[in-house]
Scaffold this motif. Structure first.
Motif, PDB file in Angstrom:
ATOM      1  N   GLU A   1      26.114 -70.555 109.185  1.00  0.00           N
ATOM      2  CA  GLU A   1      25.487 -69.596 108.500  1.00  0.00           C
ATOM      3  C   GLU A   1      23.974 -69.476 108.749  1.00  0.00           C
ATOM      4  N   LEU A   2      23.388 -68.176 108.912  1.00  0.00           N
ATOM      5  CA  LEU A   2      21.808 -68.054 108.935  1.00  0.00           C
ATOM      6  C   LEU A   2      21.365 -68.598 107.634  1.00  0.00           C
ATOM      7  N   VAL A   3      20.597 -69.627 107.369  1.00  0.00           N
ATOM      8  CA  VAL A   3      19.819 -69.854 106.145  1.00  0.00           C
ATOM      9  C   VAL A   3      18.467 -69.649 106.111  1.00  0.00           C
ATOM     10  N   GLY A   4      17.832 -69.505 107.249  1.00  0.00           N
ATOM     11  CA  GLY A   4      16.309 -69.610 107.333  1.00  0.00           C
ATOM     12  C   GLY A   4      15.655 -68.898 108.662  1.00  0.00           C
ATOM     13  N   CYS A   5      14.378 -68.487 108.287  1.00  0.00           N
ATOM     14  CA  CYS A   5      13.781 -67.988 109.381  1.00  0.00           C
ATOM     15  C   CYS A   5      12.043 -68.353 109.530  1.00  0.00           C
ATOM     16  N   GLY A   6      11.508 -68.280 110.631  1.00  0.00           N
ATOM     17  CA  GLY A   6      10.022 -68.363 110.542  1.00  0.00           C
ATOM     18  C   GLY A   6       9.579 -67.731 111.874  1.00  0.00           C
ATOM     19  N   ALA A   7       8.248 -67.265 111.787  1.00  0.00           N
ATOM     20  CA  ALA A   7       7.624 -66.722 112.921  1.00  0.00           C
ATOM     21  C   ALA A   7       6.265 -67.105 113.191  1.00  0.00           C
ATOM     22  N   ALA A   8       5.882 -67.152 114.483  1.00  0.00           N
ATOM     23  CA  ALA A   8       4.438 -67.191 114.860  1.00  0.00           C
ATOM     24  C   ALA A   8       4.096 -66.132 115.767  1.00  0.00           C
ATOM     25  N   LYS A   9       2.696 -65.833 115.406  1.00  0.00           N
ATOM     26  CA  LYS A   9       2.249 -64.698 116.469  1.00  0.00           C
ATOM     27  C   LYS A   9       0.949 -65.204 117.046  1.00  0.00           C
ATOM     28  N   ASN A  10       0.955 -64.801 118.141  1.00  0.00           N
ATOM     29  CA  ASN A  10      -0.322 -65.146 119.087  1.00  0.00           C
ATOM     30  C   ASN A  10      -1.376 -64.051 118.792  1.00  0.00           C
ATOM     31  N   CYS A  11      -2.406 -64.522 117.862  1.00  0.00           N
ATOM     32  CA  CYS A  11      -3.445 -63.253 117.432  1.00  0.00           C
ATOM     33  C   CYS A  11      -4.765 -63.433 118.258  1.00  0.00           C
ATOM     34  N   GLY A  12      -4.556 -64.282 119.416  1.00  0.00           N
ATOM     35  CA  GLY A  12      -5.695 -64.304 120.337  1.00  0.00           C
ATOM     36  C   GLY A  12      -6.395 -65.473 120.175  1.00  0.00           C
ATOM     37  N   GLN A  13      -7.276 -65.572 118.686  1.00  0.00           N
ATOM     38  CA  GLN A  13      -7.990 -66.833 118.733  1.00  0.00           C
ATOM     39  C   GLN A  13      -7.297 -67.616 117.710  1.00  0.00           C
ATOM     40  N   TRP A  14      -6.129 -67.378 117.054  1.00  0.00           N
ATOM     41  CA  TRP A  14      -5.296 -68.306 116.332  1.00  0.00           C
ATOM     42  C   TRP A  14      -3.920 -67.849 116.288  1.00  0.00           C
ATOM     43  N   ALA A  15      -3.018 -68.826 115.883  1.00  0.00           N
ATOM     44  CA  ALA A  15      -1.656 -68.348 115.529  1.00  0.00           C
ATOM     45  C   ALA A  15      -1.505 -68.026 114.108  1.00  0.00           C
ATOM     46  N   GLU A  16      -0.833 -67.009 113.819  1.00  0.00           N
ATOM     47  CA  GLU A  16      -0.430 -66.555 112.628  1.00  0.00           C
ATOM     48  C   GLU A  16       1.134 -66.950 111.894  1.00  0.00           C
ATOM     49  N   LEU A  17       1.207 -67.730 111.025  1.00  0.00           N
ATOM     50  CA  LEU A  17       2.755 -68.110 110.464  1.00  0.00           C
ATOM     51  C   LEU A  17       3.173 -66.735 109.712  1.00  0.00           C
ATOM     52  N   LYS A  18       4.221 -66.368 109.958  1.00  0.00           N
ATOM     53  CA  LYS A  18       4.827 -65.133 109.152  1.00  0.00           C
ATOM     54  C   LYS A  18       6.180 -65.601 108.777  1.00  0.00           C
ATOM     55  N   ARG A  19       7.005 -65.010 107.838  1.00  0.00           N
ATOM     56  CA  ARG A  19       8.260 -64.819 107.563  1.00  0.00           C
ATOM     57  C   ARG A  19       9.031 -66.122 107.410  1.00  0.00           C
ATOM     58  N   MET A  20       8.226 -67.273 107.091  1.00  0.00           N
ATOM     59  CA  MET A  20       8.835 -68.538 106.650  1.00  0.00           C
ATOM     60  C   MET A  20       9.893 -68.364 105.333  1.00  0.00           C
ATOM     61  N   TYR A  21      11.137 -68.443 105.427  1.00  0.00           N
ATOM     62  CA  TYR A  21      11.983 -68.494 104.532  1.00  0.00           C
ATOM     63  C   TYR A  21      13.006 -69.366 104.574  1.00  0.00           C
ATOM     64  N   LEU A  22      13.535 -70.029 103.634  1.00  0.00           N
ATOM     65  CA  LEU A  22      14.831 -70.703 103.620  1.00  0.00           C
ATOM     66  C   LEU A  22      15.768 -70.177 102.350  1.00  0.00           C
ATOM     67  N   LYS A  23      16.917 -69.936 102.452  1.00  0.00           N
ATOM     68  CA  LYS A  23      17.737 -69.789 101.300  1.00  0.00           C
ATOM     69  C   LYS A  23      17.571 -70.879 100.471  1.00  0.00           C
ATOM     70  N   PRO A  24      17.594 -70.617  99.020  1.00  0.00           N
ATOM     71  CA  PRO A  24      17.381 -71.692  97.937  1.00  0.00           C
ATOM     72  C   PRO A  24      18.429 -72.913  98.293  1.00  0.00           C
ATOM     73  N   LYS A  25      19.585 -72.640  98.768  1.00  0.00           N
ATOM     74  CA  LYS A  25      20.479 -73.955  99.034  1.00  0.00           C
ATOM     75  C   LYS A  25      20.107 -74.781  99.961  1.00  0.00           C
ATOM     76  N   ALA A  26      19.234 -74.281 100.883  1.00  0.00           N
ATOM     77  CA  ALA A  26      18.703 -74.982 102.165  1.00  0.00           C
ATOM     78  C   ALA A  26      17.463 -75.715 102.136  1.00  0.00           C
ATOM     79  N   ARG A  27      16.978 -75.698 100.935  1.00  0.00           N
ATOM     80  CA  ARG A  27      15.573 -76.111 100.336  1.00  0.00           C
ATOM     81  C   ARG A  27      15.817 -77.381 100.120  1.00  0.00           C
ATOM     82  N   GLY A  28      14.679 -78.122 100.325  1.00  0.00           N
ATOM     83  CA  GLY A  28      14.571 -79.606  99.711  1.00  0.00           C
ATOM     84  C   GLY A  28      15.067 -80.864 100.685  1.00  0.00           C
ATOM     85  N   GLY A  29      15.486 -80.392 101.842  1.00  0.00           N
ATOM     86  CA  GLY A  29      16.033 -81.446 102.764  1.00  0.00           C
ATOM     87  C   GLY A  29      15.073 -81.584 104.195  1.00  0.00           C
ATOM     88  N   GLY A  30      14.021 -81.125 104.165  1.00  0.00           N
ATOM     89  CA  GLY A  30      13.197 -81.258 105.408  1.00  0.00           C
ATOM     90  C   GLY A  30      13.450 -80.234 106.423  1.00  0.00           C
TER      91      GLY A  30
END
Length: 154
Positions: A61-90
């Motif tokens: 099952e898909l329980v989470g996602c996360g993204a990083a974008k190349n913004c030229g001078q930095w990376a921006e982290l976006k869309r970090m998400y974990l379903k509640p049942k998948a949290r707390g385990g690292g």
């Protein structure tokens, strides 16, 4: 306790299962913050951006996602998400490490992000991972409900 029965892999934000997860993330944030304080990159933007989009699969099952974008001078982290049942385990930290590794490979000196002021779990994760608060960065405007953070990647 650390969870081991999961896989983090590249995903396509346009896949139906991933879209459903992004919809869940949007609903989660919409319940916490007013529209003007939510900075969602729609799946189409994520798919077209110069970046990486990761998904977490646990027991098929898909329980989470996360993204990083190349913004030229930095990376921006976006869309970090974990379903509640998948949290707390690292899992979130493992995903964060993969996103930061991607940004390093891109040769970017820093990673930045915007998160909400009541997203306690996210703030704890980012602070533990060495992120420090900074003023708003482009394209964002200062917002009392937003917290902007960055950390060096060197």
């Amino acid at each position: 306790m650390m969870q081991t029965n999961y896989t983090i892999r590249e995903g396509n934000p346009l896949d139906a299962g991933v879209r459903a997860l992004i919809d869940e993330l949007d609903a989660f944030n919409t319940a916490l913050y007013p529209a003007e304080s939510n900075h969602f990159d729609p799946p189409e933007t994520l798919a077209a951006s110069k970046g990486v989009f990761l998904v977490v699969e646990q027991d098929g099952e898909l329980v989470g996602c996360g993204a990083a974008k190349n913004c030229g001078q930095w990376a921006e982290l976006k869309r970090m998400y974990l379903k509640p049942k998948a949290r707390g385990g690292g899992i979130a930290l493992a995903m964060l490490v993969k996103l930061l590794d991607w940004a390093r490979k891109e040769g970017l000196p820093v990673a930045r992000l915007e998160t909400g002021n009541v997203s306690v779990g996210a703030l704890k994760l980012y602070r533990r991972a060495g992120f420090k608060e900074i003023p708003a960065f482009p394209p964002y405007k200062p917002d009392p409900l937003s917290i902007f953070m960055e950390r060096a990647l060197r």
